[in-house]
Write an enzyme that holds these catalytic residues in place. Structure first.
Site, mmCIF file in Angstrom:
data_model
loop_
_atom_site.group_PDB
_atom_site.id
_atom_site.type_symbol
_atom_site.label_atom_id
_atom_site.label_comp_id
_atom_site.label_asym_id
_atom_site.label_seq_id
_atom_site.Cartn_x
_atom_site.Cartn_y
_atom_site.Cartn_z
ATOM 1 N N GLU A 271 -54.435 67.528 111.335
ATOM 2 C CA GLU A 271 -54.545 67.356 112.793
ATOM 3 C C GLU A 271 -54.841 65.891 113.146
ATOM 4 O O GLU A 271 -54.382 65.396 114.169
ATOM 5 C CB GLU A 271 -55.622 68.290 113.366
ATOM 6 C CG GLU A 271 -55.372 69.776 113.121
ATOM 7 C CD GLU A 271 -53.988 70.285 113.533
ATOM 8 O OE1 GLU A 271 -53.357 69.666 114.413
ATOM 9 O OE2 GLU A 271 -53.542 71.294 112.956
ATOM 10 N N HIS A 274 -51.628 64.143 113.411
ATOM 11 C CA HIS A 274 -51.073 64.317 114.759
ATOM 12 C C HIS A 274 -51.804 63.397 115.738
ATOM 13 O O HIS A 274 -51.207 62.776 116.613
ATOM 14 C CB HIS A 274 -51.271 65.757 115.240
ATOM 15 C CG HIS A 274 -50.313 66.756 114.658
ATOM 16 N ND1 HIS A 274 -48.952 66.635 114.764
ATOM 17 C CD2 HIS A 274 -50.523 67.911 113.973
ATOM 18 C CE1 HIS A 274 -48.357 67.685 114.175
ATOM 19 N NE2 HIS A 274 -49.301 68.456 113.683
ATOM 20 N N GLU A 300 -44.762 66.446 113.389
ATOM 21 C CA GLU A 300 -45.196 67.106 112.152
ATOM 22 C C GLU A 300 -45.016 66.183 110.936
ATOM 23 O O GLU A 300 -45.745 66.292 109.960
ATOM 24 C CB GLU A 300 -44.412 68.409 111.980
ATOM 25 C CG GLU A 300 -44.984 69.352 110.945
ATOM 26 C CD GLU A 300 -46.329 69.963 111.323
ATOM 27 O OE1 GLU A 300 -46.798 69.759 112.460
ATOM 28 O OE2 GLU A 300 -46.913 70.630 110.453
HETATM 29 ZN ZN ZN Z 1 -48.991 70.251 112.640
#
Ligand code: ZN
Length: 506
Positions: A271, A274, A300
């Site tokens: 995360e 991201h 991603e």
């Molecule tokens: Zn992801």
């Protein structure tokens, strides 16, 4: 377009930015819904979200938007070029065209139903009772089919329309073209690994890792790779996610399991990957395509790169094993760096996608891709999902889930209306391998840098080459610009063969 911006362009940007501000309020409520909302507030939240999404939709489809876009397209006709202004215009047109095909009633209904459906999913999953989720899945699929029919191109599979929302320009056929050879390679590699006499010691990562200590360790790793906690935070949620609310506010979630160390740490690194993308976007471009990520697949690629190419590398643990031993003295007593590295990379067929290893992970994705297409076309009834899931799972992964919580109800996506989303995870893995190779060609030996705790060169490279470019390019063009290549499964397969060949002595 060059020189000072025309009044129409400035008005368009202003309109987009105000709409994005309103949308960011909905994002914040969405984050709260998954983290701190008391259970009885669910219905109020569903109504709040439906109201906001209706307002955002109204602004996004305002007739004035259509006028401005047409006027600007006329003004710039033939100008072409890959400028920020041209990108803003191109992507604003795309969003507008998609939005005007969606009736406001459908937007509000989708928003309301998916909130309630997610709440039903949480309960059904806890009780391992698919029959409680079934009526909601039916509702969601019906609404998504309606959406695909409204926005899709004539003659194209309905699924294309959903996929295109997450990965602009990508089609079902293009996904098949890379998934098919990737699946063959992965199945062969999984078999080779299963036949290896070497086997990492799984018990090293299932010993007790006190949650309080994990809560200290995860953020430390996220901070080391560059996530800025003064512009973000990390909380706990049933399903880990990253929510980029806007400049200066990016929220991550993770979940802890005292007896499965990889879950929280690699989830946090994922995360945070991201989050680095969100934090790397151009602040001033917020609300316009130039201040937005390219696609979910590219998003991603960032998370999977930090999770797997960095976090699960031996070099990362050369730097982090000592702090880990200090933080978790009991479970790591007497454990060597090499044994630990191998155990966080154990390859084993398992039920849960988010806990899957790097090799089997993409097979979990392909299974979902195989089910979603007939679900949307109407060839597969929602009621038959558990049976078809289990059958396909056996074929791809070699196991039969003991219940639907470990099977077709494990992910939040379908309850949230995110159909067509899963393929972007596997695309992200392929993009990640391609970007990583390009970064290494330019920056030199990255493992050497990670071993010394130097993550800034890779992060800055990603920032310059990907994050700051916003939507200047679509995914395929970006990939070409950065790596010189088109999408291919081969770099990912080469990475997996090299890494796991060494671990399993293949
Ligand atoms: Zn992801």
């Amino acid at each position: 377009m060059s020189g000072p911006h025309s009044p129409a362009y400035l008005e368009l940007v202003e309109h987009l930015q105000q709409t994005a501000l309103l949308g960011s309020c909905a994002h914040l409520l969405g984050w709260d819904e998954q983290t701190y909302l008391p259970p009885k507030g669910g219905e109020l939240r569903a109504n709040q979200m439906a109201l906001l999404s209706g307002m955002v939709h109204e602004r996004a489809t305002a007739p004035r938007m259509g006028e401005l876009l047409s006027q600007l397209e006329e003004e710039t006709a033939g100008a072409g070029g890959e400028t920020p202004e041209a990108a803003n215009l191109r992507e604003a047109r795309r969003s507008y065209d998609r939005a005007v095909c969606m009736p406001k009633r459908l937007v509000e209904e989708l928003s309301r139903v998916t909130i309630l459906s997610q709440q039903a999913w949480v309960e059904a999953r806890q009780q391992k009772d698919f029959s409680k989720f079934l009526p909601w899945l039916e509702k969601v699929v019906t609404l998504k089919r309606e959406e695909a029919t409204a926005v899709g191109k004539d003659g194209a599979p309905l699924y294309d329309a959903l996929l295109d929302d997450y990965e602009p320009g990508m089609t079902t056929d293009m996904v098949h073209a890379v998934f098919t050879p990737l699946r063959e390679e992965l199945v062969a590699l999984v078999q080779q690994i299963a036949g290896s006499e070497r086997s990492p010691d799984r018990s090293l990562i299932t010993r007790e890792y006190p949650i309080e200590a994990q809560r200290r360790f995860g953020p430390r790793a996220a901070e080391a790779i560059g996530f800025d906690f003064s512009a973000g935070r990390l909380d706990e949620a049933a399903h880990p996610f990253c929510s980029g609310i806007g400049p200066g506010d990016c929220r991550l979630t993770t979940r802890y399991d005292a007896h499965f160390f990889p879950q929280a740490l690699f989830g946090t690194l994922h995360e945070a990957g991201h989050g680095l993308y969100e934090q790397g976007l151009q602040r001033d471009a917020f609300g316009t395509p130039m201040g937005h990520s390219v696609s979910l697949g590219i998003h991603e690629s960032q998370s999977r790169m930090w999770e797997n190419f960095v976090g699960r590398s031996r070099a990362f643990w050369e730097c982090f094993f000592e702090p880990a031993c200090e933080t978790f003295p009991e479970p790591l007593a007497g454990v060597t760096l090499d044994d630990f590295y191998r155990s966080v990379n154990i390859v084993e067929p398992s039920f849960i996608r988010v806990e899957a290893d790097e090799v089997t992970y993409n097979l979990h994705i392909m299974l979902r891709f195989e089910l979603e297409q007939p679900l949307i076309s109407g060839d597969l009834r929602a009621a038959d999902v558990p049976a078809v899931w289990n059958e396909t799972f056996k074929k791809y992964i070699g196991l039969t889930p003991p219940d639907d919580a470990l099977g077709c109800m494990q992910d939040v996506h379908w309850s949230g209306g995110l159909i067509g989303y899963f393929p972007t995870y596997a695309l992200g893995n392929m993009y990640a391998a391609q970007f990583y190779n390009a970064a290494e060609a330019e920056l030199g030996n990255l493992h050497e840098q990670f071993a010394h705790g130097e993550f800034a060169p890779l992060r800055d490279w990603l920032r310059t080459n990907i994050h700051e470019r916003g939507q200047l390019y679509r995914a395929d063009r970006l990939l070409k610009a950065v790596t010189g290549q088109s999408l291919s499964h081969e770099p990912l397969v080469a990475h997996l063969r090299q890494k796991f060949g060494a671990i399993y002595d293949l």
